[in-house]
Scaffold this active site. Structure first.
Site, PDB file in Angstrom:
ATOM      1  N   SER A   1       0.871  -1.187   0.174  1.00 54.44           N
ATOM      2  CA  SER A   1      -0.060   0.025  -0.224  1.00 54.44           C
ATOM      3  C   SER A   1       0.684   1.421  -0.082  1.00 54.44           C
ATOM      4  O   SER A   1       0.368   2.510  -0.523  1.00 54.44           O
ATOM      5  CB  SER A   1      -0.774  -0.076   1.136  1.00 54.44           C
TER       6      SER A   1
ATOM      7  N   HIS B   1      -5.272  -4.061  -2.998  1.00 51.83           N
ATOM      8  CA  HIS B   1      -4.607  -3.078  -3.885  1.00 51.83           C
ATOM      9  C   HIS B   1      -4.689  -3.459  -5.243  1.00 51.83           C
ATOM     10  O   HIS B   1      -4.518  -2.690  -6.326  1.00 51.83           O
ATOM     11  CB  HIS B   1      -3.624  -2.310  -3.593  1.00 51.83           C
TER      12      HIS B   1
ATOM     13  N   LYS C   1     -12.008   0.184  -2.000  1.00 53.49           N
ATOM     14  CA  LYS C   1     -11.287   0.578  -2.902  1.00 53.49           C
ATOM     15  C   LYS C   1     -11.718   0.587  -4.379  1.00 53.49           C
ATOM     16  O   LYS C   1     -12.471   1.480  -4.555  1.00 53.49           O
ATOM     17  CB  LYS C   1      -9.832   0.011  -2.840  1.00 53.49           C
TER      18      LYS C   1
END
Length: 398
Positions: free
Chosen positions: A181, A209, A241
């Site tokens: 991250s 991610h 996300k």
């Protein structure tokens, strides 16, 4: 007693301030997309994890609103009491299909998912082998499990293999982020899967991610690497996300997921996510699968950013992900650059210790499919100008 607590807290805050590490919340007025009003100032947002621009997509808002009118705004209880809704079940089925797993289990937060999964499966007498740069949720889950912890140098497969080989008793879990991250780089997933299999270890990958950004149908870095549930029996990710909603999940074979459901304290003792949020997440997931052009545009933006940064001489970490860290070094300099960018209309977060190692403070720039090429060019120009002005003031260089 209260007076001593105040004194201790004042001392701690003074130490935080002296190190230039106090964090503060910025107030967003309105939506959290790429155009934001932050502390009363209009700015382009380059520090969100909304990689595909779905956070403010009206289709997700419509799905949430329609569901909320039927099921209400909260779940009212934990999943194992009365908090589990048909929307949750449908979301879990969609996730399992997307990720090529037998089953998925939804959690209220990504932190809760990682902590819950690790502590549900490992305990005293077991071993956890973990990348040095793993997310805090993976670190804390390892601590709470009571298992012995073995930290290997970032991305070092040989070191991970040696740690697994040295853990001779109990169960062995090898755990890593897929995309890290703060650096935006990717773990050597294929090689880690090979050493885990060779050492009879279990591989857990947090693809928070990578989900939505990489792989077939946007199914993530694990899918891109061709790793099935035999290679990666524990796959976690987030709904907050790329998917544009909130919450998280673990996906794997049915019996593994059932054990986690029965024993993960962070799930058992947490109120279930609102069912309307699950409906929004389902819509986000369907958009990801139906609109690959979002990913294509995002990767074009990443390429443009890196090319312009190289031309400008900016120090950008090696990353092909939407996370593009510009390494600054000293905490106050990173803060000064962040403030200078905001004055020019660009919201970029300054990341400082303890989130990153001392001396590696950075601007964590994140790109979104909702940006365009002009946005990226404007950011690079503003960053170069801000850095040049700061360098002239303090004698530093990019």
């Amino acid at each position: 007693m209260t007076g001593s607590l105040h004194r201790v807290c004042r001392q701690r805050l003074a130490a935080i301030d002296a190190a230039g590490r106090r964090r503060r919340r910025r107030v967003i007025d309105g939506g959290h997309g790429v155009q934001v009003c932050v502390d009363g100032r209009r700015a382009l947002n380059f520090c969100s994890n909304d990689y595909l621009g779905l956070v403010t997509d009206p289709r997700l808002a419509a799905a949430l609103s329609a569901s909320a009118r039927v099921v209400g705004t909260g779940s009212g209880a934990s999943q194992l009491v009365t908090g589990y809704n048909t929307e949750h079940a449908a979301l879990e089925a969609d996730l399992a299909d997307w990720l090529g797993r037998e089953r998925a289990l939804v959690f209220s937060t990504g932190y809760g998912a990682n902590v819950g999964v690790i502590a549900a499966l490992l305990g005293k007498g077991d071993h956890i082998v973990a990348d040095a740069l793993n997310h805090a949720s993976l670190i804390d889950g390892s601590r709470l499990s009571g298992a012995a912890k073995h930290i290997y140098a970032h991305g070092d497969v040989a070191a991970a293999d040696a740690a697994l080989a040295g853990a001779r008793d109990g169960h062995r879990l090898l755990v890593t982020d897929a995309v890290f991250s703060m650096d935006g780089d990717t773990a050597p997933l294929v090689e880690l899967a090979q050493v885990a299999r060779a050492r009879d270890g279990w591989l857990m990958v947090d693809d928070a991610h990578g989900i939505g950004v990489f792989g077939p149908d946007g199914a993530g870095r694990v899918a891109e690497a061709g790793l099935d549930s035999g290679a990666v029996p524990l796959l976690t990710g987030t709904l907050g996300k790329s998917i544009g909603a909130a919450g998280a999940f673990v996906a794997g074979d049915d019996d593994i997921i059932e054990v986690i459901l029965q024993t993960a304290r962070s799930l058992i003792f947490s109120t279930a996510m609102p069912a309307a949020v699950a409906a929004a997440a389902r819509t986000g997931l369907s958009i990801i699968r139906a609109e690959p052009e979002r990913r294509a545009h995002l990767h074009a933006l990443v390429a443009r950013f890196r090319a312009r940064a190289a031309d400008t001489g900016l120090s950008v970490a090696a990353s092909d992900s939407p996370i593009q860290p510009v390494i600054v070094g000293e905490e106050r300099q990173a803060l000064a650059l962040s403030d200078a960018l905001l004055a020019r209309g660009y919201l970029v977060g300054a990341i400082r210790p303890p989130t990153v190692a001392p001396g590696t403070s950075r601007l964590r720039i994140t790109l979104s499919a909702a940006h365009d090429l002009t946005d990226v060019d404007g950011l690079i120009d503003a960053l170069a100008e801000s850095w040049q002005a700061l360098s002239g003031a303090v004698g530093a260089s990019p």
